[in-house]
Motif scaffolding. Sequence first.
Motif, mmCIF file in Angstrom:
data_model
loop_
_atom_site.group_PDB
_atom_site.id
_atom_site.type_symbol
_atom_site.label_atom_id
_atom_site.label_comp_id
_atom_site.label_asym_id
_atom_site.label_seq_id
_atom_site.Cartn_x
_atom_site.Cartn_y
_atom_site.Cartn_z
ATOM 1 N N SER A 77 0.821 -1.212 0.000
ATOM 2 C CA SER A 77 0.000 0.000 0.000
ATOM 3 C C SER A 77 0.856 1.264 0.000
ATOM 4 C CB SER A 77 -0.898 0.009 1.240
ATOM 5 O OG SER A 77 -1.591 1.240 1.339
ATOM 6 N N ILE A 78 0.387 2.266 -0.741
ATOM 7 C CA ILE A 78 1.018 3.596 -0.711
ATOM 8 C C ILE A 78 0.007 4.644 -0.230
ATOM 9 C CG2 ILE A 78 2.726 3.068 -2.488
ATOM 10 C CD1 ILE A 78 0.909 4.593 -4.481
ATOM 11 N N LYS A 79 -1.101 4.175 0.287
ATOM 12 C CA LYS A 79 -2.139 5.093 0.766
ATOM 13 C C LYS A 79 -1.581 6.015 1.845
ATOM 14 C CE LYS A 79 -6.323 3.689 0.717
ATOM 15 N NZ LYS A 79 -6.826 4.683 -0.257
ATOM 16 N N TYR A 80 -1.913 7.298 1.709
ATOM 17 C CA TYR A 80 -1.480 8.377 2.602
ATOM 18 C C TYR A 80 -0.016 8.780 2.432
ATOM 19 C CZ TYR A 80 -5.881 6.950 4.708
ATOM 20 O OH TYR A 80 -7.193 6.581 4.900
ATOM 21 N N LEU A 81 0.730 8.022 1.614
ATOM 22 C CA LEU A 81 2.094 8.453 1.295
ATOM 23 C C LEU A 81 2.083 9.437 0.130
ATOM 24 C CD1 LEU A 81 4.050 5.078 1.550
ATOM 25 C CD2 LEU A 81 3.920 6.923 3.236
ATOM 26 N N VAL A 82 1.061 9.308 -0.708
ATOM 27 C CA VAL A 82 0.855 10.231 -1.825
ATOM 28 C C VAL A 82 -0.582 10.732 -1.757
ATOM 29 C CG1 VAL A 82 2.540 9.052 -3.300
ATOM 30 C CG2 VAL A 82 0.135 8.397 -3.417
ATOM 31 N N PRO A 83 -0.884 11.896 -2.349
ATOM 32 C CA PRO A 83 -2.277 12.351 -2.384
ATOM 33 C C PRO A 83 -3.148 11.321 -3.106
ATOM 34 C CG PRO A 83 -0.792 14.126 -2.984
ATOM 35 C CD PRO A 83 0.042 12.876 -2.945
ATOM 36 N N GLU A 84 -4.402 11.217 -2.697
ATOM 37 C CA GLU A 84 -5.292 10.204 -3.263
ATOM 38 C C GLU A 84 -5.407 10.275 -4.782
ATOM 39 O OE1 GLU A 84 -9.838 8.441 -2.681
ATOM 40 O OE2 GLU A 84 -9.048 9.986 -1.339
ATOM 41 N N PRO A 85 -5.534 11.472 -5.398
ATOM 42 C CA PRO A 85 -5.608 11.510 -6.863
ATOM 43 C C PRO A 85 -4.349 10.958 -7.526
ATOM 44 C CG PRO A 85 -6.361 13.582 -5.933
ATOM 45 C CD PRO A 85 -5.731 12.811 -4.813
ATOM 46 N N VAL A 86 -3.193 11.176 -6.896
ATOM 47 C CA VAL A 86 -1.934 10.647 -7.441
ATOM 48 C C VAL A 86 -1.904 9.134 -7.307
ATOM 49 C CG1 VAL A 86 0.576 10.617 -7.171
ATOM 50 C CG2 VAL A 86 -0.677 12.773 -6.968
ATOM 51 N N GLU A 87 -2.375 8.619 -6.177
ATOM 52 C CA GLU A 87 -2.444 7.167 -5.981
ATOM 53 C C GLU A 87 -3.324 6.523 -7.050
ATOM 54 O OE1 GLU A 87 -3.940 3.924 -2.603
ATOM 55 O OE2 GLU A 87 -4.475 6.045 -2.443
ATOM 56 N N GLN A 88 -4.484 7.101 -7.291
ATOM 57 C CA GLN A 88 -5.390 6.563 -8.302
ATOM 58 C C GLN A 88 -4.766 6.611 -9.693
ATOM 59 O OE1 GLN A 88 -8.925 8.931 -7.763
ATOM 60 N NE2 GLN A 88 -9.542 7.860 -5.890
ATOM 61 N N TYR A 89 -4.063 7.695 -9.996
ATOM 62 C CA TYR A 89 -3.430 7.836 -11.311
ATOM 63 C C TYR A 89 -2.333 6.795 -11.505
ATOM 64 C CZ TYR A 89 -1.102 9.974 -15.317
ATOM 65 O OH TYR A 89 -0.538 10.189 -16.559
ATOM 66 N N ILE A 90 -1.538 6.557 -10.453
ATOM 67 C CA ILE A 90 -0.466 5.564 -10.539
ATOM 68 C C ILE A 90 -1.030 4.190 -10.885
ATOM 69 C CG2 ILE A 90 1.186 4.249 -9.133
ATOM 70 C CD1 ILE A 90 1.811 6.890 -7.675
ATOM 71 N N TYR A 91 -2.104 3.794 -10.203
ATOM 72 C CA TYR A 91 -2.681 2.474 -10.452
ATOM 73 C C TYR A 91 -3.382 2.421 -11.817
ATOM 74 C CZ TYR A 91 -1.723 1.384 -5.560
ATOM 75 O OH TYR A 91 -1.101 1.152 -4.358
ATOM 76 N N LYS A 92 -4.050 3.497 -12.177
ATOM 77 C CA LYS A 92 -4.746 3.517 -13.469
ATOM 78 C C LYS A 92 -3.766 3.411 -14.633
ATOM 79 C CE LYS A 92 -8.018 6.228 -16.208
ATOM 80 N NZ LYS A 92 -8.873 7.459 -16.252
ATOM 81 N N GLN A 93 -2.611 4.064 -14.499
ATOM 82 C CA GLN A 93 -1.619 4.050 -15.573
ATOM 83 C C GLN A 93 -0.657 2.853 -15.493
ATOM 84 O OE1 GLN A 93 -1.294 6.395 -18.179
ATOM 85 N NE2 GLN A 93 -3.326 7.004 -17.459
ATOM 86 N N GLY A 94 -0.762 2.105 -14.415
ATOM 87 C CA GLY A 94 0.127 0.959 -14.253
ATOM 88 C C GLY A 94 1.567 1.354 -13.996
ATOM 89 N N LEU A 95 1.781 2.507 -13.376
ATOM 90 C CA LEU A 95 3.136 2.973 -13.128
ATOM 91 C C LEU A 95 3.816 2.157 -12.025
ATOM 92 C CD1 LEU A 95 2.585 6.854 -13.173
ATOM 93 C CD2 LEU A 95 3.210 5.344 -15.059
ATOM 94 N N TYR A 96 5.100 1.916 -12.193
ATOM 95 C CA TYR A 96 5.968 1.271 -11.205
ATOM 96 C C TYR A 96 5.605 -0.180 -10.923
ATOM 97 C CZ TYR A 96 6.061 6.315 -10.364
ATOM 98 O OH TYR A 96 6.089 7.666 -10.523
ATOM 99 N N ALA A 97 4.743 -0.768 -11.709
ATOM 100 C CA ALA A 97 4.293 -2.140 -11.434
ATOM 101 C C ALA A 97 5.358 -3.167 -11.729
ATOM 102 C CB ALA A 97 3.027 -2.446 -12.233
ATOM 103 N N GLU A 98 6.228 -2.868 -12.676
ATOM 104 C CA GLU A 98 7.255 -3.868 -13.043
ATOM 105 C C GLU A 98 8.445 -3.789 -12.118
ATOM 106 O OE1 GLU A 98 8.286 -3.364 -17.089
ATOM 107 O OE2 GLU A 98 6.281 -3.847 -17.831
#
Length: 222
Positions: free
Chosen positions: A201-222
């Motif tokens: 989890s990265i919740k509360y480490l980044v703003p919620e809109p940024v968290e959602q964007y990271i997961y939606k774009q698949g960033l850092y998954a690899e």
Amino acid sequence: MRMQEEQLILHQEDVDLAGVKRVGLMGGTFDPVHQGHLVTAEAVRNGFQLDKVLFVPSGQPPHKREKLITPKEKRLLMTELATVTNPYFGVSAVELNRAGFSYSADTVSYFRQLMDVDSELFFITGADAILEILTWKKLDDLFAGCTLVAATRPGFQPKVMADWLEGHLKQEFLEKVITIEVPAMAISSTDIRDRVAMGRSIKYLVPEPVEQYIYKQGLYAE
């Protein structure tokens, strides 16, 4: 989304600083931008009574290989999402639109030209970066245009940095380096990328809109 991101880059290059007396520049790759960046910017804004803090995502940092950095459009959009609710924060894409490497001295000179002669400019960075200062380009130009604010993590020894700087910098430069302790600096972009890659989890480490964007774009998954 790609077209919207490209338009955002073009739209954000110029910032109106006419009449603004005290401005902070928050530099970094912001890959991703996190709560530590935001808390630091707000702490410096409040502590130094700044009228504006501009987040300036790095284009092509000379100390990092470009292939390891998320595309600039995505980093810019995450920074926009993170700062949009604070009226004292702004974002500039000047480094993202600049060809070649991004040097802090060039960025400081760019914003000095947009500001009144009697205004003050503060360049905000981490204490770790300050310790690499002798590798920075155009040091004379950098210090001529701004005061450096070094944000430190809890447990960081300011005297260690002060002693090191005293042995390496001119006296006139030393007077333009100020430190401020920010507890949230313990958060790091590297740790956030690792957490995403490991499914943590990265919740509360980044703003919620940024968290959602990271997961939606698949960033850092690899």
